[in-house]
Design a protein around this motif. Sequence first.
Motif, PDB file in Angstrom:
ATOM      1  N   TYR A  96       0.871  -1.178   0.000  1.00  9.94           N
ATOM      2  CA  TYR A  96       0.000   0.000   0.000  1.00  9.94           C
ATOM      3  C   TYR A  96       0.905   1.225   0.000  1.00  9.94           C
ATOM      4  O   TYR A  96       1.280   1.753   1.047  1.00  9.94           O
ATOM      5  N   CYS A  97       1.298   1.653  -1.175  1.00  8.57           N
ATOM      6  CA  CYS A  97       2.314   2.708  -1.301  1.00  8.57           C
ATOM      7  C   CYS A  97       2.029   3.507  -2.557  1.00  8.57           C
ATOM      8  O   CYS A  97       1.791   2.932  -3.630  1.00  8.57           O
ATOM      9  N   GLU A  98       2.013   4.814  -2.447  1.00  7.85           N
ATOM     10  CA  GLU A  98       1.762   5.667  -3.602  1.00  7.85           C
ATOM     11  C   GLU A  98       2.986   5.720  -4.513  1.00  7.85           C
ATOM     12  O   GLU A  98       4.117   5.495  -4.096  1.00  7.85           O
ATOM     13  N   ASP A  99       2.754   6.087  -5.781  1.00  8.21           N
ATOM     14  CA  ASP A  99       3.838   6.104  -6.756  1.00  8.21           C
ATOM     15  C   ASP A  99       4.932   7.112  -6.409  1.00  8.21           C
ATOM     16  O   ASP A  99       6.119   6.854  -6.599  1.00  8.21           O
ATOM     17  N   HIS A 100       4.528   8.250  -5.881  1.00  4.17           N
ATOM     18  CA  HIS A 100       5.519   9.285  -5.619  1.00  4.17           C
ATOM     19  C   HIS A 100       6.188   9.124  -4.248  1.00  4.17           C
ATOM     20  O   HIS A 100       7.091   9.894  -3.909  1.00  4.17           O
ATOM     21  N   ILE A 133      -1.399  -1.398  -4.139  1.00  3.34           N
ATOM     22  CA  ILE A 133      -2.685  -0.713  -3.990  1.00  3.34           C
ATOM     23  C   ILE A 133      -2.417   0.787  -3.920  1.00  3.34           C
ATOM     24  O   ILE A 133      -1.635   1.251  -3.083  1.00  3.34           O
ATOM     25  N   VAL A 134      -3.050   1.551  -4.791  1.00  7.64           N
ATOM     26  CA  VAL A 134      -2.916   3.014  -4.774  1.00  7.64           C
ATOM     27  C   VAL A 134      -4.310   3.623  -4.748  1.00  7.64           C
ATOM     28  O   VAL A 134      -5.293   3.014  -5.155  1.00  7.64           O
ATOM     29  N   ARG A 135      -4.340   4.850  -4.265  1.00  7.53           N
ATOM     30  CA  ARG A 135      -5.602   5.589  -4.245  1.00  7.53           C
ATOM     31  C   ARG A 135      -5.811   6.308  -5.571  1.00  7.53           C
ATOM     32  O   ARG A 135      -4.843   6.727  -6.201  1.00  7.53           O
ATOM     33  N   PRO A 136      -7.060   6.460  -6.022  1.00  8.94           N
ATOM     34  CA  PRO A 136      -7.285   7.100  -7.328  1.00  8.94           C
ATOM     35  C   PRO A 136      -6.867   8.557  -7.366  1.00  8.94           C
ATOM     36  O   PRO A 136      -6.500   9.070  -8.421  1.00  8.94           O
ATOM     37  N   ASP A 137      -6.890   9.246  -6.201  1.00  6.45           N
ATOM     38  CA  ASP A 137      -6.522  10.653  -6.230  1.00  6.45           C
ATOM     39  C   ASP A 137      -5.016  10.863  -6.269  1.00  6.45           C
ATOM     40  O   ASP A 137      -4.542  11.997  -6.315  1.00  6.45           O
ATOM     41  N   ALA A 138      -4.223   9.762  -6.222  1.00 12.02           N
ATOM     42  CA  ALA A 138      -2.769   9.889  -6.269  1.00 12.02           C
ATOM     43  C   ALA A 138      -2.230   9.645  -7.669  1.00 12.02           C
ATOM     44  O   ALA A 138      -1.041   9.518  -7.866  1.00 12.02           O
ATOM     45  N   GLN A 139      -3.084   9.575  -8.685  1.00 15.87           N
ATOM     46  CA  GLN A 139      -2.632   9.286 -10.043  1.00 15.87           C
ATOM     47  C   GLN A 139      -1.933  10.498 -10.643  1.00 15.87           C
ATOM     48  O   GLN A 139      -2.195  11.660 -10.308  1.00 15.87           O
ATOM     49  N   ALA A 140      -1.056  10.229 -11.583  1.00 16.54           N
ATOM     50  CA  ALA A 140      -0.354  11.285 -12.308  1.00 16.54           C
ATOM     51  C   ALA A 140      -1.350  12.072 -13.137  1.00 16.54           C
ATOM     52  O   ALA A 140      -2.335  11.536 -13.632  1.00 16.54           O
ATOM     53  N   PRO A 141      -1.083  13.357 -13.363  1.00 20.30           N
ATOM     54  CA  PRO A 141      -2.056  14.181 -14.062  1.00 20.30           C
ATOM     55  C   PRO A 141      -2.151  13.899 -15.539  1.00 20.30           C
ATOM     56  O   PRO A 141      -3.090  14.291 -16.174  1.00 20.30           O
ATOM     57  N   LEU A 180       8.249 -13.914 -18.441  1.00 24.19           N
ATOM     58  CA  LEU A 180       9.328 -13.571 -19.361  1.00 24.19           C
ATOM     59  C   LEU A 180      10.060 -12.318 -18.890  1.00 24.19           C
ATOM     60  O   LEU A 180      11.172 -12.068 -19.272  1.00 24.19           O
ATOM     61  N   HIS A 181       9.409 -11.511 -18.067  1.00 25.08           N
ATOM     62  CA  HIS A 181      10.026 -10.328 -17.489  1.00 25.08           C
ATOM     63  C   HIS A 181       9.408 -10.115 -16.128  1.00 25.08           C
ATOM     64  O   HIS A 181       8.224 -10.382 -15.934  1.00 25.08           O
ATOM     65  N   PRO A 182      10.166  -9.657 -15.116  1.00 27.38           N
ATOM     66  CA  PRO A 182       9.608  -9.558 -13.768  1.00 27.38           C
ATOM     67  C   PRO A 182       8.403  -8.653 -13.658  1.00 27.38           C
ATOM     68  O   PRO A 182       7.606  -8.813 -12.756  1.00 27.38           O
ATOM     69  N   SER A 183       8.225  -7.705 -14.580  1.00 24.78           N
ATOM     70  CA  SER A 183       7.068  -6.831 -14.449  1.00 24.78           C
ATOM     71  C   SER A 183       5.770  -7.596 -14.628  1.00 24.78           C
ATOM     72  O   SER A 183       4.712  -7.125 -14.260  1.00 24.78           O
ATOM     73  N   HIS A 184       5.871  -8.808 -15.188  1.00 25.95           N
ATOM     74  CA  HIS A 184       4.669  -9.621 -15.296  1.00 25.95           C
ATOM     75  C   HIS A 184       4.173 -10.061 -13.924  1.00 25.95           C
ATOM     76  O   HIS A 184       3.073 -10.555 -13.785  1.00 25.95           O
ATOM     77  N   SER A 185       5.017  -9.989 -12.892  1.00 23.85           N
ATOM     78  CA  SER A 185       4.611 -10.412 -11.556  1.00 23.85           C
ATOM     79  C   SER A 185       4.307  -9.236 -10.645  1.00 23.85           C
ATOM     80  O   SER A 185       4.095  -9.423  -9.475  1.00 23.85           O
ATOM     81  N   CYS A 186       4.335  -8.020 -11.163  1.00 26.83           N
ATOM     82  CA  CYS A 186       4.063  -6.814 -10.365  1.00 26.83           C
ATOM     83  C   CYS A 186       2.837  -6.127 -10.965  1.00 26.83           C
ATOM     84  O   CYS A 186       2.861  -5.725 -12.127  1.00 26.83           O
ATOM     85  N   ILE A 187       1.800  -5.986 -10.170  1.00 26.41           N
ATOM     86  CA  ILE A 187       0.535  -5.467 -10.669  1.00 26.41           C
ATOM     87  C   ILE A 187       0.078  -4.332  -9.764  1.00 26.41           C
ATOM     88  O   ILE A 187       0.215  -4.407  -8.546  1.00 26.41           O
ATOM     89  N   LYS A 188      -0.446  -3.293 -10.386  1.00 28.00           N
ATOM     90  CA  LYS A 188      -0.950  -2.157  -9.626  1.00 28.00           C
ATOM     91  C   LYS A 188      -2.459  -2.058  -9.802  1.00 28.00           C
ATOM     92  O   LYS A 188      -2.979  -2.177 -10.900  1.00 28.00           O
ATOM     93  N   VAL A 189      -3.176  -1.813  -8.686  1.00 28.82           N
ATOM     94  CA  VAL A 189      -4.627  -1.690  -8.687  1.00 28.82           C
ATOM     95  C   VAL A 189      -4.993  -0.364  -8.036  1.00 28.82           C
ATOM     96  O   VAL A 189      -4.552  -0.075  -6.915  1.00 28.82           O
ATOM     97  N   THR A 190      -5.752   0.429  -8.745  1.00 34.70           N
ATOM     98  CA  THR A 190      -6.265   1.674  -8.179  1.00 34.70           C
ATOM     99  C   THR A 190      -7.567   1.363  -7.462  1.00 34.70           C
ATOM    100  O   THR A 190      -8.572   1.030  -8.092  1.00 34.70           O
ATOM    101  N   PHE A 191      -7.543   1.454  -6.138  1.00 35.10           N
ATOM    102  CA  PHE A 191      -8.677   1.000  -5.324  1.00 35.10           C
ATOM    103  C   PHE A 191      -9.354   2.179  -4.656  1.00 35.10           C
ATOM    104  O   PHE A 191      -8.693   3.047  -4.057  1.00 35.10           O
ATOM    105  N   SER A 192     -10.680   2.192  -4.768  1.00 31.04           N
ATOM    106  CA  SER A 192     -11.494   3.199  -4.085  1.00 31.04           C
ATOM    107  C   SER A 192     -12.675   2.486  -3.463  1.00 31.04           C
ATOM    108  O   SER A 192     -13.426   1.793  -4.153  1.00 31.04           O
ATOM    109  N   SER A 193     -12.840   2.621  -2.156  1.00 31.97           N
ATOM    110  CA  SER A 193     -13.898   1.893  -1.458  1.00 31.97           C
ATOM    111  C   SER A 193     -15.279   2.327  -1.903  1.00 31.97           C
ATOM    112  O   SER A 193     -16.235   1.583  -1.785  1.00 31.97           O
ATOM    113  N   GLY A 194     -15.405   3.511  -2.432  1.00 41.95           N
ATOM    114  CA  GLY A 194     -16.714   3.963  -2.866  1.00 41.95           C
ATOM    115  C   GLY A 194     -17.061   3.542  -4.275  1.00 41.95           C
ATOM    116  O   GLY A 194     -18.189   3.706  -4.711  1.00 41.95           O
TER     117      GLY A 194
END
Length: 1110
Positions: A96-100, A133-141, A180-194
């Motif tokens: 549970y960590c934001e991109d920035h 897991i990231v919050r939707p309001d933390a997305q890049a513009p 075939l590349h490690p990024s295939h095992s790293c997935i990001k989900v933008t989660f909002s409880s509402g």
Amino acid sequence: MSAQPLASGQRVLVSYTAPPQFIASPNWTRVFNSLLSQFPLRSIHWKSSSTTRTSVRTIQELNVTLVSLDTLRDDVTSQVPVTLLEKPLLNIYVVYCEDHDLDMYRTLVKKQIKDWHATVTSRKHQDWLILQIVRPDAQAPTGNIFQLRGSVLRRSEPILILTNANGTPYPSPTHHKLHLHPSHSCIKVTFSSGNENAAMWVELISKMKDGIVYAFDSAVTQRQEEVRRSEAQQQMPGWNFCTFFILKESLATSYEGMGLLEEALQQYNELETSFYHDMILANTISVFDFRIYLLSRQCELLAKMKRMGDLTEKVVAFLGAFGKRLGDVKGILPPFFVESWTYSSAISVVEQCDLWISQSKLDSKKLLQFNAGKGELLETARHQLDIIGIRTGHLPNEPPFSTSIPSQQGEPVEGKISNAELLKVMEDQEVFYELYVAVTKRAIEMYTESGRRKFALKMHGGLAALDLHRGRLSSALPLRPHLWTALESYVLSLALNTHGRLQKPRDSEWIHILLSYLKTYVEQQGAGLVVGEGDAEQNIGRLVEELKDAAEKLENGTFYVSSNARLADTRDGSYLDATVHNHLPCNLPAGEVGVLIAGRDEKYRFSASVNSLEPGTTNVELFCPPPYTIVRVPQDVLALDVQIEQSNRIELGKASMLMAKLSSGRNKLSKAVVKLASSNVTFKHEGGVLCEEDDRFDFEASKDSIILSRVPEDFTVAFRVPYPETAVPLKVNIEVDYTTEIEPSLRRVLRLSRALVTTLPIAVNVEDFFRGTRLISKYVVSTLTHQHVRIATASLEAPDGPEGLKISSCSSKRRGVVTVTPAQPASFLFTLDSPNGPVRDSLALTIKYRMFREEVESLIQEHVDKALENYPSMKHQRVYLINTLVDVLERDAGWVEMYSLTGELMVPEVRGEKDEEFNVLIEKIKKLLSHHQHPLIPQGQWREIRIPVDVPYMNVVAAARIRLVPDPVTTSSLYAGQPIPAIISIHTSFHWGSTEKDRSRKYAMRYNMEEMVKEWLVSGPKRGDFIASDAATFTVPITLIALHHGEFSLPKVLVTALPITREITNGSMTIPSTETYQVHGAEKVLILPRGGRTTFVVGMGQGRLLILRF
């Protein structure tokens, strides 16, 4: 086997790990519950890598249990093989960590991931995934509207690049088929409880399926190798079959837990094939117990696979074969042991099957096979009662009872069976008769439901023989011998006489007896005895009249036929030619001849009115209104029809709409009631609306249907019906109940099944560029299918925009229609001038498009209609003409490029048609199409999609510039090695900030000049910090020295914002968003070569000198 429901099966374990502070937070509970709602996993494809099998198995549903990794223990490996599903097949680490938030990643998350990764990769046959897991309001513009990118996710990838799912180093990327590349095992989900949309979990669910299948296949491969190794050692001393059996069964239970029931059943079949009698005896398990256990496991798997017919067939064969084997050793068994065991087993299997079948539903074919199998089991139980009844004196030792007595019988030893029910019937004759009749009637019922009439009659004969033995003559009336037809006719005639003497009503039983008698009379050409005295023809005529009177009091019978039908040209419907054979010597009174054609879900009735049917052959023309899906009927292109498709106007964020088009064809409709249904969604008919208002007909949207009235002939009504949003294709069942003005009393019902594609054919990505008070937005439209898409226009509007906002398109007004292909997307540029600050309301991007195929088909329909104006006799061939031209274009794509450029549609040669008039018409249409040109202004019908677009915020927009002093335009020349004074200027604007207070704020900024070591030498402060304010300019002097001659770009100046120490978000300091553009980005400087040799001394500060010679 005792009656018990089907086991639910073992679940696949998936472990999860997350930071303790996240698990303790409410966010974890919401994420965990949302993820649980995605289970069970569906449509998983598996193909074993350890066998030569080429087919791919599809696991329809897979139950998954999420468990904490901390709750699992690494126990010492057991000597007894267990199922492969006791350990997790997949391990997931949740971040549970934001991109920035890179500081948090470096200080805490990175180490946690490394420790977890080291733990899970040490486990055999387990795969892993990392979920951010990231919050939707933390997305890049800026960025792709429909795709996510994240710096924390990308920084996690290098940690995992060295090992695979089992901790083994990767020799090369091709050695691991899933990763075939490690990024295939790293997935990001933008989660909002509402806004918990299932679509946000799609990528994770897909990777979970891949990881589970890979880990399971790896474990299965090793276990199969252990089985092969054990089987190869069976001739060696000390080999234990029980150990081999447990090892083999562990594979079966693992397959069963994964839903691979065919593979699980195969393991038991192989065990049964490789069964060794002496090996079982040597390992303290009896043959009897082993065979019963194998049979029970095979039956459980067959029940789960809904192969109930195979289940009953296997049990019947087993009871017969093993019962004979037990009969060989009767000398060591108590009396009636074999009969009691066979009877109890047969009844127990029937009860168990009824319990299993109550939990699922079989199709009609499998249900018939299943009922037949139950009938055979009940008949087997009845045979055991025959044996018990004869030996106890309850039944006579004569046919049909004596046919069940085995040929050889041994003397049993003293003892007693344990079945209390059979012990009671052996002592009480009346109780025996009750059980005998009950079991026989159950068998009759099963045979009747399975369509095995002769088997049911055989059981009826047994009941009749029992009634004769008991002296109950009236109950023995239905006894009908079938050995000789003549004797059957005689017995049936006696049955009819007995029926009359008993004064019983002429019900369905009497009708069946009479029909059977008439059948034998016709087959024997009157050779049988005739009921009654006098003339045979008069007696037969009297029986037929009595049959007609009795039949009128019953429900109409049904006939199941299959034939070809022909269209009724003047009305909607079809004719079916029927031939009636009357073998009686007299007329058969009848008022109507009807045929009811029954399918799985439909019944359609063809009928015609008659007065009577004469002896011999009578041809009858039967009529039925549509639909007719069971008999083969030519396509009626002039009949009423309904087509469905996606709505031609789609607005994201609002309810999905289905567009239906009802074509009246040849009919003037008085009334048509349209109902739409699907197993996946519920259509909201009350929300239906017309696509275009028209006063030539009436439209009404009710709660459960759409009602159309007064629809003209050859007219199409288009309307939309809302339904809940879904991402899966829909199978829509359409029912139209309609009457026409010509035949108002004839009610027709049309039932159709259509497929509706719910996904969009295009995707839109956006990229934004800030330039002072102006924002430049670039929208890229691409196709999501293999088809080409034609785009007429793309516009950006501000429905509720602020005052002064101006939106302009950068595309040429004469751009025309754009074709988007899978390899070539289309771009659209728009500029937003907002003098009053950021745009807080959403904009609307509107795209008018249509599929390439739709455009071509519409063009063909237009020219076919134009050509048919001169050929009215060929109007009924319209649909066939259109389909012929479309089929020719589908087979040869050479016309596509020419049509895209000019609009000329060059149709390839049409072959195979022998009708001269048809060929002439085809050539005329081809000529019309070859002269077609694209219009300058898009014409025809277009689809429209409206996408809400949010304008991004930007705290700081920096305009960086390097300006040479003096200006190179006013100086003669610049030479290599010459010091050139310059000024770095950075103009900052807070115009696009997120709040009104942003313009009064001040931010700490840092600039950094790009290193261009091959072209420029920079003297002065190449990097530094400054305080930025709105509409302010920061300047700093530098000196540039060109290292060689040529034409160069000036270095770029990168500007970033420093963290705001007084503002904390999620445990870290807030960093203002910043975008920098280079004012001098398009400028280049011409540097001339210097003749001779020159030395320059440049002061570097603090007493240091730099000497340059050129």
